[in-house]
Design an enzyme around this catalytic site. Structure first.
Site, mmCIF file in Angstrom:
data_model
loop_
_atom_site.group_PDB
_atom_site.id
_atom_site.type_symbol
_atom_site.label_atom_id
_atom_site.label_comp_id
_atom_site.label_asym_id
_atom_site.label_seq_id
_atom_site.Cartn_x
_atom_site.Cartn_y
_atom_site.Cartn_z
ATOM 1 C CD GLU A 34 35.651 35.636 51.845
ATOM 2 O OE1 GLU A 34 36.631 36.150 51.263
ATOM 3 O OE2 GLU A 34 35.557 34.438 52.098
ATOM 4 N N GLY B 254 40.439 32.430 40.287
ATOM 5 C CA GLY B 254 40.290 33.878 40.394
ATOM 6 C C GLY B 254 39.106 34.443 39.626
ATOM 7 N NE ARG C 207 42.602 22.102 42.427
ATOM 8 C CZ ARG C 207 43.513 23.026 42.600
ATOM 9 N NH1 ARG C 207 44.779 22.706 42.715
ATOM 10 N NH2 ARG C 207 43.193 24.305 42.673
ATOM 11 C CG HIS D 204 47.349 32.661 49.071
ATOM 12 N ND1 HIS D 204 46.097 32.496 48.502
ATOM 13 C CD2 HIS D 204 47.839 31.409 49.227
ATOM 14 C CE1 HIS D 204 45.854 31.207 48.336
ATOM 15 N NE2 HIS D 204 46.919 30.524 48.762
HETATM 16 P P1 ADP Z 1 40.048 31.014 43.666
HETATM 17 O O1 ADP Z 1 39.423 29.760 44.163
HETATM 18 O O2 ADP Z 1 39.331 31.645 42.517
HETATM 19 O O3 ADP Z 1 41.538 30.897 43.453
HETATM 20 P P2 ADP Z 1 40.414 32.121 46.356
HETATM 21 O O4 ADP Z 1 39.282 32.201 47.300
HETATM 22 O O5 ADP Z 1 41.409 31.024 46.571
HETATM 23 O O6 ADP Z 1 39.855 32.074 44.852
HETATM 24 O O7 ADP Z 1 41.191 33.497 46.339
HETATM 25 C C1 ADP Z 1 42.215 33.771 45.417
HETATM 26 C C2 ADP Z 1 42.932 35.053 45.788
HETATM 27 O O8 ADP Z 1 42.015 36.156 45.787
HETATM 28 C C3 ADP Z 1 43.540 35.066 47.183
HETATM 29 O O9 ADP Z 1 44.801 34.460 47.231
HETATM 30 C C4 ADP Z 1 43.616 36.570 47.443
HETATM 31 O O10 ADP Z 1 44.705 37.163 46.773
HETATM 32 C C5 ADP Z 1 42.322 37.072 46.822
HETATM 33 N N1 ADP Z 1 41.232 37.096 47.832
HETATM 34 C C6 ADP Z 1 40.268 36.166 48.025
HETATM 35 N N2 ADP Z 1 39.448 36.507 49.048
HETATM 36 C C7 ADP Z 1 39.907 37.695 49.529
HETATM 37 C C8 ADP Z 1 39.503 38.590 50.590
HETATM 38 N N3 ADP Z 1 38.442 38.326 51.363
HETATM 39 N N4 ADP Z 1 40.243 39.702 50.795
HETATM 40 C C9 ADP Z 1 41.326 39.998 50.020
HETATM 41 N N5 ADP Z 1 41.742 39.218 49.010
HETATM 42 C C10 ADP Z 1 41.051 38.085 48.749
#
Ligand code: ADP
Length: 456
Positions: A200, A165, A294, A208
């Site tokens: 994005e 995050g 992983r 999620h």
């Molecule tokens: P990280 O690798 O830091 O965990 P992620 O890409 O997996 O980041 O995203 C983590 C969380 O951030 C998602 O589960 C969602 O809650 C939020 N998120 C990420 N991208 C978006 C998006 N384009 N729109 C809304 N929420 C997002």
């Protein structure tokens, strides 16, 4: 054949790997920092070697020392767990070149999926929907603003090398964009030594939903269903469950997403266990966001629903064995939910609460599993992740799983420190959560409308 595994990790996941290896007759070598002498993984592994000081940078992130330990102890494989070096392509490469099996995908796949914008590009070409956004990283602020306007606000600025995050900021207009763009770059530079960001569309109130993948080295890729990880705080997961309450109502969508997840993994030429993460909006549109190359913290919910031991599958795949089941053989017969037990004070803005645990009593009974390295008298070091355990509850239906979770949380005693246990108990009793309505916006709303003394 793998005879002895070095576990390049700590805490509950190190213990989880020790347990799987022991059941398979494989010897284990724990590595540990000076702060972790008292840790259960050190005590329960067959052998243990201290690899350095308290900080991760002096121990669990020291690839050179870990590989030396592997050579000294003559192990033939390394399991990286999650976090630390688990998604470090260079480390996987080093293992490969030292003739030590890296229990995970080939370094090539880690590299491809580790750069989030390359990952999006790769899966898009395989016909998997992705969130609308910039083509790759944005180079300058001027270019970034242009892209943001074109996509349409709100947008999310994300670190190419992101994880946990960090390096992720939301902008609602040109003014906030100018500020958040620099904050995101700064955070990304600090956390990943790589300030590159991409943009994005910000999907409002999505769920999620991620799919667990297993792929062997003989070309077979299957998925083990989904996990709904919408209950998050600051983009960090707190509760995960399988199946997703949303997909329980939309089984056609589950089929489509499962197929898309397999296509994404195949596009990455993936081997071993991995996770394809999607965001799903209220209308059922789904978008790939990233692949985790992983094992995940939340893997136990999939294990309880399918009856498949994911760590053992990882070891077998690394051994070159074929998956001995097909997609159609996988049965999804239960509902499972995991609560992350963190040493944090939810009533005080989740302040870290390291220290010595006085009394520790983990719940048990039907449908309850606890994966934890905590015990009475254990001192939680302040240097690492705050998670001290995971409570996984399961049953024939979601209702039973939730009732068991509430009951087990009421039994769970961790004295001497603050934990997220009372918070989880309050969530398990929250009508909105019980109805299966939680999106990624849930936690903020829940914390806003619930008196903090409920969690203290
Ligand atoms: P990280 O690798 O830091 O965990 P992620 O890409 O997996 O980041 O995203 C983590 C969380 O951030 C998602 O589960 C969602 O809650 C939020 N998120 C990420 N991208 C978006 C998006 N384009 N729109 C809304 N929420 C997002």
């Amino acid at each position: 054949m793998i005879q002895k595994v070095l576990i390049a990790n700590r805490g509950e996941i190190a213990l989880r790997i020790v347990r799987a290896c022991r059941e398979m007759g494989i010897k284990t070598l724990a590595v540990y920092s000076e702060a972790d002498v008292q840790s259960l993984h050190v005590q329960l592994a067959d052998e243990a070697i201290c690899i350095g000081g308290n900080k991760s940078a002096d121990s669990y992130l020291r690839a050179d020392r870990i590989i030396s330990a592997a050579e000294i102890a003559d192990v033939d494989a390394i399991h990286p767990g999650y976090g630390f070096l688990s998604e470090n392509a260079k480390f996987a490469e080093q293992c490969e070149s030292c003739n030590i099996k890296f229990i995970g995908p080939k370094s090539k796949s880690i590299k491809m999926m580790g750069d989030k914008s390359v990952a999006k590009d790769t899966v898009r070409k395989a016909g998997v929907p992705t969130v609308p956004g910039s083509d790759g990283p944005v180079e300058t602020e001027a270019e970034a603003v242009k892209v943001a306007r074109k996509i349409g606000y709100p947008v999310i600025i994300k670190a190419v090398a992101g994880g946990g995050g960090r390096g992720m900021r939301i902008a609602h207009n040109d003014v906030s964009f100018a500020k958040e763009y620099h904050v995101a770059r700064g955070e990304a530079e600090k956390a990943f030594s790589n300030g590159a960001v991409y943009i994005e569309k910000y999907i409002e109130k999505p769920r999620h939903i991620e799919f667990q993948i297993l792929a062997d080295s003989h070309g077979k890729t299957v998925h083990l269903g989904e996990r709904d990880c919408s209950v998050q705080r600051r983009h960090q997961k707190l509760i995960e469950e399988s199946p997703s309450p949303f997909l329980l109502q939309h089984s056609d969508l589950r089929k489509k997403m499962g197929k898309a997840a397999i296509r994404a993994a195949e596009a990455a030429e993936y081997e071993n266990a991995g996770t394809i993460e999607f965001l799903v909006d209220a209308k059922g549109n789904y978008y790939f966001i990233e692949m985790n190359t992983r094992i995940q913290v939340e893997h136990p919910v999939t294990e309880e629903v399918t009856g498949i031991d994911l760590i053992k599958q990882q070891l077998r795949i690394a051994n070159g064995e074929k998956l001995d089941f097909d997609q159609g053989d996988i049965k999804f017969e239960k509902h499972a939910i995991e609560c992350r037990i963190n040493a944090e004070d939810p009533a005080r803005n989740f302040a870290p609460s390291p220290g010595t645990i006085g009394l520790y009593y983990a719940p048990g009974g039907l449908g309850v599993r606890v994966d934890s390295h905590a015990y009475s008298g254990y001192t939680i070091p302040p240097y690492y992740d705050s998670m001290i355990g995971k409570l996984i509850c399961f049953g024939p239906t979601r209702k039973v799983a939730l009732e068991r979770a509430y009951r087990a949380l009421s039994e769970y005693l961790v004295r001497g420190i603050k934990t997220t246990i009372p918070l989880h108990r309050a969530i398990m009793a929250d009508p909105l959560f019980i109805e299966g309505k939680a999106t990624t916006a849930y936690m903020e709303d829940f914390l806003g409308r619930t008196a903090a003394d409920l969690f203290s």
